[in-house]
Design a protein around this motif. Structure first.
Motif, PDB file in Angstrom:
ATOM      1  N   GLN A 143     -12.055  -0.068  50.965  1.00 47.07           N
ATOM      2  CA  GLN A 143     -10.901  -0.548  50.140  1.00 47.07           C
ATOM      3  C   GLN A 143     -10.951  -2.056  49.798  1.00 47.07           C
ATOM      4  OE1 GLN A 143      -8.204   1.556  49.489  1.00 47.07           O
ATOM      5  NE2 GLN A 143      -9.447   3.002  50.368  1.00 47.07           N
ATOM      6  N   SER A 144     -10.571  -1.908  48.475  1.00 41.05           N
ATOM      7  CA  SER A 144     -10.471  -3.542  47.938  1.00 41.05           C
ATOM      8  C   SER A 144      -9.979  -3.514  46.547  1.00 41.05           C
ATOM      9  CB  SER A 144     -11.975  -4.179  47.886  1.00 41.05           C
ATOM     10  OG  SER A 144     -11.992  -5.231  47.448  1.00 41.05           O
ATOM     11  N   ARG A 145      -9.262  -4.507  46.215  1.00 42.00           N
ATOM     12  CA  ARG A 145      -8.594  -4.624  44.721  1.00 42.00           C
ATOM     13  C   ARG A 145      -9.884  -4.381  43.746  1.00 42.00           C
ATOM     14  NH1 ARG A 145      -3.886  -8.899  45.928  1.00 42.00           N
ATOM     15  NH2 ARG A 145      -2.408  -7.215  47.164  1.00 42.00           N
ATOM     16  N   GLU A 146     -10.881  -5.346  44.017  1.00 42.48           N
ATOM     17  CA  GLU A 146     -11.965  -5.381  42.942  1.00 42.48           C
ATOM     18  C   GLU A 146     -13.323  -4.605  43.302  1.00 42.48           C
ATOM     19  OE1 GLU A 146     -13.101  -9.512  42.533  1.00 42.48           O
ATOM     20  OE2 GLU A 146     -11.006 -10.195  42.261  1.00 42.48           O
ATOM     21  N   ASP A 147     -13.739  -4.040  42.413  1.00 38.51           N
ATOM     22  CA  ASP A 147     -14.752  -3.165  42.738  1.00 38.51           C
ATOM     23  C   ASP A 147     -16.092  -3.804  43.402  1.00 38.51           C
ATOM     24  OD1 ASP A 147     -13.698  -0.788  41.571  1.00 38.51           O
ATOM     25  OD2 ASP A 147     -14.531  -1.081  39.694  1.00 38.51           O
ATOM     26  N   LYS A 148     -16.093  -4.924  42.765  1.00 38.42           N
ATOM     27  CA  LYS A 148     -17.462  -5.759  43.562  1.00 38.42           C
ATOM     28  C   LYS A 148     -17.465  -6.027  44.921  1.00 38.42           C
ATOM     29  CE  LYS A 148     -16.545  -9.883  41.152  1.00 38.42           C
ATOM     30  NZ  LYS A 148     -16.847 -11.069  40.135  1.00 38.42           N
ATOM     31  N   SER A 149     -16.000  -6.216  45.149  1.00 36.03           N
ATOM     32  CA  SER A 149     -15.980  -6.488  46.530  1.00 36.03           C
ATOM     33  C   SER A 149     -15.838  -5.191  47.552  1.00 36.03           C
ATOM     34  CB  SER A 149     -14.610  -7.390  46.597  1.00 36.03           C
ATOM     35  OG  SER A 149     -14.592  -8.229  45.924  1.00 36.03           O
ATOM     36  N   LYS A 150     -15.846  -4.080  47.176  1.00 37.14           N
ATOM     37  CA  LYS A 150     -15.839  -2.764  48.007  1.00 37.14           C
ATOM     38  C   LYS A 150     -17.038  -2.731  48.861  1.00 37.14           C
ATOM     39  CE  LYS A 150     -12.826  -0.406  45.098  1.00 37.14           C
ATOM     40  NZ  LYS A 150     -12.389   0.973  44.453  1.00 37.14           N
ATOM     41  N   ARG A 151     -16.742  -2.280  49.989  1.00 45.02           N
ATOM     42  CA  ARG A 151     -17.981  -2.266  50.995  1.00 45.02           C
ATOM     43  C   ARG A 151     -18.629  -0.808  50.522  1.00 45.02           C
ATOM     44  NH1 ARG A 151     -18.146  -3.829  56.966  1.00 45.02           N
ATOM     45  NH2 ARG A 151     -20.185  -4.475  56.662  1.00 45.02           N
TER      46      ARG A 151
ATOM     47  N   SER B 126     -21.885  -3.935  35.678  1.00 42.90           N
ATOM     48  CA  SER B 126     -21.047  -3.648  36.892  1.00 42.90           C
ATOM     49  C   SER B 126     -20.135  -2.564  36.624  1.00 42.90           C
ATOM     50  CB  SER B 126     -20.406  -5.172  37.129  1.00 42.90           C
ATOM     51  OG  SER B 126     -19.520  -5.607  36.207  1.00 42.90           O
TER      52      SER B 126
END
Length: 67
Positions: free
Chosen positions: A34-42, A14
């Motif tokens: 935009q997201s704090r966690e990489d795996k949550s980024k669109r 990951s």
């Protein structure tokens, strides 16, 4: 996954995938949300899919994947 397995390409972790996405974002090929966690980024494509297909046809490995 099947293409990578048949070509003996090992999976990436990951952290490495996040780095790859950031590089493609910097080059203007992908857009990362935009997201704090990489795996949550669109992740969205910034270029036309047909342009990518055309460009990759010149590389034998990708040409075989596209068939």
């Amino acid at each position: 996954m099947d293409v990578c397995k048949s070509s003996l390409i090992p999976p990436v972790g990951s952290l490495e995938l996040a780095t790859i996405c950031r590089v493609l974002n910097d080059q203007g090929l992908l857009k990362l949300g935009q997201s704090r966690e990489d795996k949550s980024k669109r992740v969205t494509l910034r270029v036309d899919e047909a342009d990518i297909t055309f460009a990759l046809q010149g590389i034998r490995f990708f040409r075989n994947c596209l068939q």
